[in-house]
Write a protein that holds these residues in place. Sequence first.
Motif, PDB file in Angstrom:
ATOM      1  N   LYS A  57      -6.502   4.487  -8.063  1.00  0.00           N
ATOM      2  CA  LYS A  57      -5.433   3.916  -8.905  1.00  0.00           C
ATOM      3  C   LYS A  57      -4.746   5.015  -9.712  1.00  0.00           C
ATOM      4  O   LYS A  57      -3.518   5.061  -9.801  1.00  0.00           O
ATOM      5  CB  LYS A  57      -6.042   2.856  -9.829  1.00  0.00           C
ATOM      6  CG  LYS A  57      -5.092   2.257 -10.811  1.00  0.00           C
ATOM      7  CD  LYS A  57      -4.272   1.186 -10.176  1.00  0.00           C
ATOM      8  CE  LYS A  57      -3.478   0.473 -11.262  1.00  0.00           C
ATOM      9  NZ  LYS A  57      -2.558  -0.464 -10.692  1.00  0.00           N
ATOM     10  N   ARG A  58      -5.543   5.904 -10.308  1.00  0.00           N
ATOM     11  CA  ARG A  58      -4.972   7.011 -11.092  1.00  0.00           C
ATOM     12  C   ARG A  58      -4.119   7.928 -10.233  1.00  0.00           C
ATOM     13  O   ARG A  58      -3.139   8.503 -10.717  1.00  0.00           O
ATOM     14  CB  ARG A  58      -6.086   7.833 -11.737  1.00  0.00           C
ATOM     15  CG  ARG A  58      -6.643   7.191 -12.970  1.00  0.00           C
ATOM     16  CD  ARG A  58      -7.607   8.066 -13.697  1.00  0.00           C
ATOM     17  NE  ARG A  58      -7.028   9.360 -14.020  1.00  0.00           N
ATOM     18  CZ  ARG A  58      -7.687  10.356 -14.574  1.00  0.00           C
ATOM     19  NH1 ARG A  58      -8.963  10.213 -14.861  1.00  0.00           N
ATOM     20  NH2 ARG A  58      -7.101  11.491 -14.843  1.00  0.00           N
ATOM     21  N   ALA A  59      -4.497   8.069  -8.959  1.00  0.00           N
ATOM     22  CA  ALA A  59      -3.743   8.925  -8.047  1.00  0.00           C
ATOM     23  C   ALA A  59      -2.530   8.212  -7.459  1.00  0.00           C
ATOM     24  O   ALA A  59      -1.783   8.794  -6.672  1.00  0.00           O
ATOM     25  CB  ALA A  59      -4.659   9.413  -6.917  1.00  0.00           C
ATOM     26  N   GLY A  60      -2.347   6.939  -7.809  1.00  0.00           N
ATOM     27  CA  GLY A  60      -1.189   6.193  -7.328  1.00  0.00           C
ATOM     28  C   GLY A  60      -1.322   5.719  -5.897  1.00  0.00           C
ATOM     29  O   GLY A  60      -0.315   5.465  -5.233  1.00  0.00           O
ATOM     30  N   ARG A  61      -2.551   5.573  -5.422  1.00  0.00           N
ATOM     31  CA  ARG A  61      -2.795   5.137  -4.040  1.00  0.00           C
ATOM     32  C   ARG A  61      -2.888   3.624  -3.956  1.00  0.00           C
ATOM     33  O   ARG A  61      -3.530   2.981  -4.778  1.00  0.00           O
ATOM     34  CB  ARG A  61      -4.083   5.744  -3.489  1.00  0.00           C
ATOM     35  CG  ARG A  61      -4.123   7.235  -3.510  1.00  0.00           C
ATOM     36  CD  ARG A  61      -3.097   7.783  -2.576  1.00  0.00           C
ATOM     37  NE  ARG A  61      -3.155   9.247  -2.579  1.00  0.00           N
ATOM     38  CZ  ARG A  61      -2.320   9.981  -1.937  1.00  0.00           C
ATOM     39  NH1 ARG A  61      -1.360   9.451  -1.229  1.00  0.00           N
ATOM     40  NH2 ARG A  61      -2.431  11.281  -1.989  1.00  0.00           N
ATOM     41  N   ASN A  62      -2.256   3.049  -2.947  1.00  0.00           N
ATOM     42  CA  ASN A  62      -2.318   1.622  -2.700  1.00  0.00           C
ATOM     43  C   ASN A  62      -3.620   1.326  -1.954  1.00  0.00           C
ATOM     44  O   ASN A  62      -3.853   1.862  -0.879  1.00  0.00           O
ATOM     45  CB  ASN A  62      -1.103   1.191  -1.878  1.00  0.00           C
ATOM     46  CG  ASN A  62      -0.995  -0.305  -1.751  1.00  0.00           C
ATOM     47  OD1 ASN A  62      -1.626  -1.051  -2.486  1.00  0.00           O
ATOM     48  ND2 ASN A  62      -0.202  -0.742  -0.802  1.00  0.00           N
ATOM     49  N   ALA A 105      -5.934   3.316   1.333  1.00  0.00           N
ATOM     50  CA  ALA A 105      -7.389   3.324   1.412  1.00  0.00           C
ATOM     51  C   ALA A 105      -7.924   1.906   1.349  1.00  0.00           C
ATOM     52  O   ALA A 105      -7.298   1.007   0.790  1.00  0.00           O
ATOM     53  CB  ALA A 105      -7.971   4.135   0.264  1.00  0.00           C
ATOM     54  N   LEU A 106      -9.098   1.743   1.922  1.00  0.00           N
ATOM     55  CA  LEU A 106      -9.821   0.483   1.873  1.00  0.00           C
ATOM     56  C   LEU A 106     -11.222   0.811   1.385  1.00  0.00           C
ATOM     57  O   LEU A 106     -11.954   1.549   2.036  1.00  0.00           O
ATOM     58  CB  LEU A 106      -9.863  -0.147   3.262  1.00  0.00           C
ATOM     59  CG  LEU A 106     -10.460  -1.528   3.385  1.00  0.00           C
ATOM     60  CD1 LEU A 106      -9.667  -2.524   2.552  1.00  0.00           C
ATOM     61  CD2 LEU A 106     -10.463  -1.962   4.838  1.00  0.00           C
ATOM     62  N   VAL A 107     -11.588   0.313   0.209  1.00  0.00           N
ATOM     63  CA  VAL A 107     -12.898   0.589  -0.385  1.00  0.00           C
ATOM     64  C   VAL A 107     -13.845  -0.530   0.022  1.00  0.00           C
ATOM     65  O   VAL A 107     -13.582  -1.693  -0.237  1.00  0.00           O
ATOM     66  CB  VAL A 107     -12.800   0.678  -1.925  1.00  0.00           C
ATOM     67  CG1 VAL A 107     -14.168   0.954  -2.531  1.00  0.00           C
ATOM     68  CG2 VAL A 107     -11.796   1.746  -2.342  1.00  0.00           C
ATOM     69  N   ILE A 108     -14.941  -0.149   0.683  1.00  0.00           N
ATOM     70  CA  ILE A 108     -15.936  -1.125   1.123  1.00  0.00           C
ATOM     71  C   ILE A 108     -17.074  -1.115   0.115  1.00  0.00           C
ATOM     72  O   ILE A 108     -17.762  -0.123  -0.050  1.00  0.00           O
ATOM     73  CB  ILE A 108     -16.492  -0.782   2.528  1.00  0.00           C
ATOM     74  CG1 ILE A 108     -15.366  -0.551   3.530  1.00  0.00           C
ATOM     75  CG2 ILE A 108     -17.458  -1.856   2.991  1.00  0.00           C
ATOM     76  CD1 ILE A 108     -14.504  -1.743   3.803  1.00  0.00           C
ATOM     77  N   GLY A 109     -17.256  -2.222  -0.574  1.00  0.00           N
ATOM     78  CA  GLY A 109     -18.308  -2.337  -1.578  1.00  0.00           C
ATOM     79  C   GLY A 109     -17.736  -2.216  -2.977  1.00  0.00           C
ATOM     80  O   GLY A 109     -16.993  -1.287  -3.283  1.00  0.00           O
TER      81      GLY A 109
END
Length: 67
Positions: free
Chosen positions: A35-40, A18-22
């Motif tokens: 982060k809790r879900a273990g996603r980069n 995922a890429l979080v914008i903002g």
Amino acid sequence: MKWTRRLVGGRMSEVLDALVIGAGSAGLGVSYFLKRAGRNHHILDRGRIGETWRTSKTRARTYRNSR
């Protein structure tokens, strides 16, 4: 969808889930659960991460029940 970040020279450095914008309160909240879900993931913001949250003039108010 996976996001790929490439280094100069075309070598792949990492794949993002995922890429979080903002990086305001919503973006930081999403980042926390990724982060809790273990996603980069990475956060992109035009300024310093969490700056609006740190310098905001408004404050969250908490109310207690009078009972």
